[in-house]
Enzyme design. Sequence first.
Site, mmCIF file in Angstrom:
data_model
loop_
_atom_site.group_PDB
_atom_site.id
_atom_site.type_symbol
_atom_site.label_atom_id
_atom_site.label_comp_id
_atom_site.label_asym_id
_atom_site.label_seq_id
_atom_site.Cartn_x
_atom_site.Cartn_y
_atom_site.Cartn_z
ATOM 1 N N ASP A 22 -5.173 3.859 -0.021
ATOM 2 C CA ASP A 22 -6.313 4.058 0.879
ATOM 3 C C ASP A 22 -6.691 5.542 0.894
ATOM 4 O O ASP A 22 -5.902 6.390 1.322
ATOM 5 C CB ASP A 22 -5.901 3.599 2.294
ATOM 6 C CG ASP A 22 -7.065 3.592 3.272
ATOM 7 O OD1 ASP A 22 -8.144 4.083 2.930
ATOM 8 O OD2 ASP A 22 -6.855 3.084 4.401
ATOM 9 N N ARG A 65 0.854 -1.193 0.000
ATOM 10 C CA ARG A 65 0.000 0.000 0.000
ATOM 11 C C ARG A 65 0.883 1.234 0.000
ATOM 12 O O ARG A 65 1.868 1.298 0.759
ATOM 13 C CB ARG A 65 -0.885 -0.010 1.249
ATOM 14 C CG ARG A 65 -1.920 1.085 1.258
ATOM 15 C CD ARG A 65 -2.699 1.100 2.561
ATOM 16 N NE ARG A 65 -2.103 2.003 3.513
ATOM 17 C CZ ARG A 65 -2.738 2.504 4.588
ATOM 18 N NH1 ARG A 65 -3.978 2.149 4.823
ATOM 19 N NH2 ARG A 65 -2.134 3.311 5.406
ATOM 20 N N TRP A 70 -11.892 11.843 8.813
ATOM 21 C CA TRP A 70 -10.509 11.408 9.023
ATOM 22 C C TRP A 70 -10.294 10.081 8.342
ATOM 23 O O TRP A 70 -11.132 9.197 8.429
ATOM 24 C CB TRP A 70 -10.172 11.277 10.518
ATOM 25 C CG TRP A 70 -8.760 10.779 10.622
ATOM 26 C CD1 TRP A 70 -7.620 11.492 10.355
ATOM 27 C CD2 TRP A 70 -8.349 9.464 10.957
ATOM 28 N NE1 TRP A 70 -6.519 10.678 10.507
ATOM 29 C CE2 TRP A 70 -6.924 9.427 10.869
ATOM 30 C CE3 TRP A 70 -9.009 8.285 11.303
ATOM 31 C CZ2 TRP A 70 -6.163 8.284 11.119
ATOM 32 C CZ3 TRP A 70 -8.277 7.149 11.564
ATOM 33 C CH2 TRP A 70 -6.861 7.142 11.474
ATOM 34 N N GLU A 100 -13.613 -1.526 6.314
ATOM 35 C CA GLU A 100 -12.909 -1.757 7.580
ATOM 36 C C GLU A 100 -13.725 -1.289 8.777
ATOM 37 O O GLU A 100 -13.475 -1.737 9.891
ATOM 38 C CB GLU A 100 -11.515 -1.115 7.567
ATOM 39 C CG GLU A 100 -11.519 0.394 7.554
ATOM 40 C CD GLU A 100 -10.121 0.995 7.502
ATOM 41 O OE1 GLU A 100 -9.270 0.452 6.786
ATOM 42 O OE2 GLU A 100 -9.889 2.002 8.190
ATOM 43 N N GLU A 153 -9.031 2.056 -1.833
ATOM 44 C CA GLU A 153 -9.776 1.718 -0.613
ATOM 45 C C GLU A 153 -10.536 2.908 -0.045
ATOM 46 O O GLU A 153 -10.029 4.034 -0.059
ATOM 47 C CB GLU A 153 -8.755 1.210 0.422
ATOM 48 C CG GLU A 153 -9.353 0.891 1.768
ATOM 49 C CD GLU A 153 -8.279 0.510 2.768
ATOM 50 O OE1 GLU A 153 -7.181 0.070 2.343
ATOM 51 O OE2 GLU A 153 -8.515 0.669 3.969
ATOM 52 N N ARG A 171 -13.715 -5.365 3.113
ATOM 53 C CA ARG A 171 -12.644 -5.282 4.118
ATOM 54 C C ARG A 171 -13.131 -5.487 5.553
ATOM 55 O O ARG A 171 -12.404 -5.222 6.519
ATOM 56 C CB ARG A 171 -11.930 -3.926 3.979
ATOM 57 C CG ARG A 171 -10.966 -3.986 2.819
ATOM 58 C CD ARG A 171 -10.154 -2.751 2.615
ATOM 59 N NE ARG A 171 -9.577 -2.135 3.790
ATOM 60 C CZ ARG A 171 -8.550 -2.608 4.484
ATOM 61 N NH1 ARG A 171 -7.985 -3.738 4.135
ATOM 62 N NH2 ARG A 171 -8.084 -1.934 5.525
ATOM 63 N N TYR A 173 -2.870 11.511 6.507
ATOM 64 C CA TYR A 173 -3.234 10.190 6.983
ATOM 65 C C TYR A 173 -2.324 9.119 6.366
ATOM 66 O O TYR A 173 -2.030 9.156 5.176
ATOM 67 C CB TYR A 173 -4.691 9.880 6.608
ATOM 68 C CG TYR A 173 -4.925 8.419 6.503
ATOM 69 C CD1 TYR A 173 -4.998 7.665 7.668
ATOM 70 C CD2 TYR A 173 -4.981 7.787 5.277
ATOM 71 C CE1 TYR A 173 -5.143 6.296 7.584
ATOM 72 C CE2 TYR A 173 -5.133 6.423 5.198
ATOM 73 C CZ TYR A 173 -5.211 5.679 6.356
ATOM 74 O OH TYR A 173 -5.343 4.337 6.286
ATOM 75 N N HIS A 184 -9.202 6.731 2.603
ATOM 76 C CA HIS A 184 -9.675 6.981 3.964
ATOM 77 C C HIS A 184 -10.901 7.893 3.995
ATOM 78 O O HIS A 184 -10.947 8.883 4.743
ATOM 79 C CB HIS A 184 -8.553 7.537 4.841
ATOM 80 C CG HIS A 184 -8.510 6.892 6.190
ATOM 81 N ND1 HIS A 184 -8.869 7.533 7.336
ATOM 82 C CD2 HIS A 184 -8.173 5.641 6.567
ATOM 83 C CE1 HIS A 184 -8.735 6.710 8.368
ATOM 84 N NE2 HIS A 184 -8.324 5.541 7.919
ATOM 85 N N GLU A 212 -4.523 -7.434 4.920
ATOM 86 C CA GLU A 212 -3.638 -6.354 5.365
ATOM 87 C C GLU A 212 -2.766 -6.855 6.522
ATOM 88 O O GLU A 212 -3.242 -7.590 7.398
ATOM 89 C CB GLU A 212 -4.487 -5.171 5.840
ATOM 90 C CG GLU A 212 -3.658 -3.982 6.306
ATOM 91 C CD GLU A 212 -4.519 -2.788 6.722
ATOM 92 O OE1 GLU A 212 -5.734 -2.977 6.946
ATOM 93 O OE2 GLU A 212 -3.978 -1.684 6.811
HETATM 94 O O1 KDG Z 1 -8.156 2.501 13.835
HETATM 95 C C1 KDG Z 1 -8.156 3.038 12.558
HETATM 96 C C2 KDG Z 1 -7.101 2.361 11.708
HETATM 97 O O2 KDG Z 1 -7.179 0.980 11.820
HETATM 98 C C3 KDG Z 1 -7.248 2.751 10.257
HETATM 99 O O3 KDG Z 1 -7.136 4.110 10.126
HETATM 100 C C4 KDG Z 1 -6.206 2.092 9.418
HETATM 101 O O4 KDG Z 1 -7.311 2.749 7.413
HETATM 102 C C5 KDG Z 1 -6.607 1.967 7.994
HETATM 103 C C6 KDG Z 1 -6.122 0.787 7.271
HETATM 104 O O5 KDG Z 1 -6.499 0.657 6.112
HETATM 105 O O6 KDG Z 1 -5.389 0.001 7.851
HETATM 106 MG MG MG Z 2 -8.111 1.801 5.596
#
Ligand code: KDG
Ligand code: MG
Length: 422
Positions: free
Chosen positions: A230, A167, A422, A282, A256, A303, A179, A232, A359
Amino acid sequence: MIDRSPAAIPQIPSRPARATATITDARVIVTCPGRNFVTLKITTADGTCGLGDATLNGREMAVVAYLEAHILPLLIGRDAHRIEDMWQFLYRGAYWRGGPVGMTAIAAVDVALWDIKAKIAGLPLYQLLGGACRDGVTVYGHANGSTIEETVAEALRYRDLGYRAIRLQSGVPGLKSTYGVSRDKMFYEPADADLPTENVWSTERYMTTVPALFDAAREALGRDIHLLHDVHHRLTPIEAGRLGKDLEPYRPFWLEDAVPAENQAAFRTIRQHTTTPLAVGEIFSSIWDCKTLIEEGLIDFVRATVVHAGGITHLRRIASLADLHHVRTGCHGATDLSPVTMAAALHFGMSIPNFGLQEYMRHTPETDAVFPHDYAFRDGMLHPGDAPGLGVDLDETLAATHPYSRAYLPVNRLEDGTLFNW
Ligand code: KDG
Ligand code: MG
């Protein structure tokens, strides 16, 4: 002539001694070996112990309270073997269904019971889940840096460690923090402060950085390695469509969390504009969070994880639905998921037909010492090991030397101060 003498009649074996496993103890253990982890330990009458991870990053104590006040009293005296029945009892029986706190608590019970059942059977858990479908679980690592050059250098390092999938996250010029870009290269830790830190975000600056990052990475790494990114949850559907399109020449393995997924229909817009594969989930708690995404073929990888989506029992249900629609798994595996979850994810990933990618953010040596485990990284894959059960232990004496320490995830603001995702 048929021999009907008693010796010739096959005898039905008498009930095996451990066909029931009465739960006699259940405790929650909170420890902070560099970061917080919540673990449920269930013990049966014959002394067999099972572990379940109950860590919900930044909201750990809510799950502790849910478990201690509302779930532990229900466990004592029940049969640990009745995993599905226990799941239904805790899910339907609560009346209040779903949500990250409740589903993480249910997951902890579920995983601990699978651990117990496999220990009693004397088998590594994946054998009970149907046996190995593959040689190991292919994982992706995290290459991140404050510049594109730094991220590409990190990606080369991961390739040399044997990773086949990486990644890429890079700092965005003009933004102080981004991030995915950590201080420590091997052990990314997002929950970084006693009160939330504030990041700054600009979609415009970001949108031009990511294609440049992928261009540099393909130049350095070639085509023979999977590259992921990612977002996010930081784009709108049309922005995500544009980014996906811009990345198509670099053949990303997945993009992602392109947009927040509460509105599953938003993914229809992204799909109309790009063939870049999409991964999401996630933060999903249950099958209902991804039903539309899967059934309409709006994503390629789901995920959802063992720890936050109701345990192995529920994740198997999600994976089965996904399999019907050509969607593969890509389970979350950040450092805030404890080694107990990592092991559960590996046994699960070994046993399902539609595994995609796992992951793998490495835990620190401090964490590994508290959770000694049997799984190991080799040749770009994690291998769950042969120990009965999950193959993970909890050193309670060591755990007690690392008391809980409050830690929040950051928040994110646009350059004009607006609170953002975030
Ligand atoms: O607790 C939040 C994290 O696990 C996250 O921000 C990590 O986005 C993430 C990832 O893809 O591992
Ligand atoms: Mg993530």
